[in-house]
Write an enzyme that holds these catalytic residues in place. Structure first.
Site, PDB file in Angstrom:
ATOM      1  CD  GLN A  18      23.658 -23.002   9.295  1.00  0.00           C
ATOM      2  OE1 GLN A  18      23.975 -22.006   8.649  1.00  0.00           O
ATOM      3  NE2 GLN A  18      23.796 -24.229   8.807  1.00  0.00           N
TER       4      GLN A  18
ATOM      5  CG  ASP B  49      23.942 -25.486   4.499  1.00  0.00           C
ATOM      6  OD1 ASP B  49      23.217 -24.537   4.160  1.00  0.00           O
ATOM      7  OD2 ASP B  49      24.458 -25.582   5.626  1.00  0.00           O
TER       8      ASP B  49
ATOM      9  CG  HIS C 183      28.704 -21.349   8.480  1.00  0.00           C
ATOM     10  ND1 HIS C 183      29.309 -21.690   7.303  1.00  0.00           N
ATOM     11  CD2 HIS C 183      27.485 -21.928   8.454  1.00  0.00           C
ATOM     12  CE1 HIS C 183      28.489 -22.448   6.590  1.00  0.00           C
ATOM     13  NE2 HIS C 183      27.381 -22.604   7.258  1.00  0.00           N
TER      14      HIS C 183
ATOM     15  CG  HIS D 104       4.367  13.033 -21.377  1.00  0.00           C
ATOM     16  ND1 HIS D 104       5.467  13.825 -21.263  1.00  0.00           N
ATOM     17  CD2 HIS D 104       4.717  11.825 -20.851  1.00  0.00           C
ATOM     18  CE1 HIS D 104       6.457  13.143 -20.691  1.00  0.00           C
ATOM     19  NE2 HIS D 104       6.018  11.911 -20.432  1.00  0.00           N
TER      20      HIS D 104
ATOM     21  CD  GLU E 133      21.394 -17.991   6.165  1.00  0.00           C
ATOM     22  OE1 GLU E 133      22.057 -18.152   5.125  1.00  0.00           O
ATOM     23  OE2 GLU E 133      21.920 -17.897   7.293  1.00  0.00           O
ATOM     24  CG  HIS E 134      19.485 -21.822   7.345  1.00  0.00           C
ATOM     25  ND1 HIS E 134      20.638 -21.126   7.668  1.00  0.00           N
ATOM     26  CD2 HIS E 134      19.626 -22.222   6.054  1.00  0.00           C
ATOM     27  CE1 HIS E 134      21.447 -21.125   6.621  1.00  0.00           C
ATOM     28  NE2 HIS E 134      20.857 -21.771   5.631  1.00  0.00           N
TER      29      HIS E 134
END
Length: 437
Positions: free
Chosen positions: A266, A368, A269, A427, A334-335
């Site tokens: 990761q 991924d 990235h 109504h 996230e992971h």
């Protein structure tokens, strides 16, 4: 190669300042500063006002292109098909296998319409319909992501979306054939070489050439994220994603080289990505640090990994695995890799995580690309309230209500009382007309 020392943050939950240090580590401003917002606002306004001409100007300026006609920005279907046909067999087979696994997984997410009837004949239910047209943003530039094409387009196709419009930047006019091939496999209908805020504006507002969509999905840089936030309301969004994250929890019994490489997966990235390791074994944390120093010189993206680990990475010592569980839910990663014995036993206690990778043999990297579940995941602690991209993001729900005469009379009495309590006489009278005398 020689081991390289790395300055990565080391923390312990026993430290008196741990809470403050962790808060500082996790902080990431997922909206941009005022300058970026101004740039994005100007771009969106120009696209809205001048359409195709603005797209040409911004593409030439930001992507070093020499586009004279907007038609040059669209990749013809035959070119997309040729890219797939021209791939080496190994790459084509890998893309097709990944696509099949992703498609099969997401077919399990399809929701069906339903209804039921009450004793008096009143029908209540829910109708599920797919969105008409969606736009998928696929990042380009520093790296190409054919996997993002599959992960964004296939759930939309499974959901039954009528038309999928894809945008991807092509700096200098260059586009990875794998990206085009993935678009062919995933069934993308139209593909434009557009990037940045201008691409988001085109999808959100439409131009003479780029059709307006109902929802935009897919990650991008800070300009893309800012633009997505700005157009929300004119169009639906999946999420405003931040940098990629991984949290690895290990009991100290996994090969430290494996864990170091999982953190790298990761960190490579970009420099803002976050990789954190938690373990109750101090010796193991040191072993992983040694592995990081040993393996880092072997990495092609070593400078990015180093910057990521030194800026936002951490090795955290916990008292025990219960302590680790509390940190998982606080970080809401996230992971999440559970590199522990009996990882299934942890699941009841995990409330906040985008994707959970269980066991010593499950590398986040398989998620991924080809495991099947979606890799578009909530970041920056948003797993506390959001979920991975899925088929449900491309479907919407309509409530069904059909009263029988008896049901209208019964419900009308209740509605009348509540409406008059709110001073909404029309109504009340509308409901009262259906009440049996």
């Amino acid at each position: 190669m020689q081991s390289e020392p790395i300055s990565i943050l080391q923390l312990s939950t026993a430290d008196s300042c741990f809470d403050d240090r962790l808060t500082e580590l996790l902080a990431w401003e997922n909206v941009s500063d005022q300058k970026v917002e101004q740039i994005v606002g100007d771009i969106l306004a120009a696209v809205r006002q001048r359409g195709d001409q603005a797209l040409i100007e911004f593409t030439n300026r930001f992507d070093a292109r020499d586009v004279g006609d907007v038609r040059e920005l669209e990749i013809p279907p035959d070119v997309v098909s040729e890219a797939l046909a021209g791939l080496p067999a190994a790459e084509r087979d890998a893309l097709e296998l990944a696509a099949e696994r992703i498609r099969r997984y997401h077919q399990h997410q399809k929701q069906a319409s339903w209804h039921y009837r009450e004793e008096d004949g009143t029908l209540l239910g829910q109708q599920i319909t797919a969105l008409d047209r969606v736009g998928i943003y696929v990042p380009g530039g520093k790296a190409s992501y054919p996997s993002s094409v599959l992960m964004n387009a296939l759930p939309a196709r499974v959901a039954g979306v009528n038309e999928i419009i894809m945008v991807v930047p092509a700096p200098g006019g260059e586009l990875n054939p794998l990206v085009l091939a993935a678009a062919a496999i995933a069934g993308v209908d139209r593909l434009f070489t557009l990037g940045g805020a201008q691409a988001i504006g085109a999808l959100a507002y439409g131009t003479e050439t780029v059709p307006r969509v109902d929802k935009i999905v897919g990650p991008g840089n800070i300009f893309v994220a800012t633009a997505k936030r700005a157009v929300f309301g004119a169009v639906g969004l999946d999420m405003v994603a931040g940098p990629s994250e991984i949290l690895v929890v290990c009991d100290g019994q996994t090969n430290p080289d494996w864990i170091a490489m999982d953190l790298f997966s990761q960190a490579e990235h970009d420099e803002e990505a976050q990789a954190i390791l938690i373990s109750p074994d101090m010796d193991f944390l040191e072993q992983v640090k040694t592995s990081i120093g040993k393996l880092l010189p072997t990495m092609e993206r070593a400078s990015i990994i180093r910057a990521s680990l030194e800026r936002r990475g951490a090795l955290i010592a916990v008292a025990d695995m219960t302590d680790a569980l509390a940190l998982i839910n606080r970080i809401a990663p996230e992971h999440l890799e559970l590199s522990v014995a009996s990882p299934e036993d942890w699941l009841p206690g995990i409330r906040h995580a985008g994707a959970i990778f269980m066991g010593r043999y499950t590398a986040e990297a398989v998620g991924d690309y080809c495991a099947g579940p979606n890799h578009v995941l909530p970041t920056s602690m948003t797993a506390r309230f959001s979920s991975p991209l899925g088929v449900y993001d491309f479907q919407k729900r309509s409530s069904l209500i059909m009263c029988s005469a008896e049901g209208a009379s019964t419900l009308g009495k209740t509605a009348s009382v509540l409406a008059r309590g709110e001073s909404l006489t029309a109504h009340a009278r509308s409901a009262e007309y259906r009440i049996k005398s």
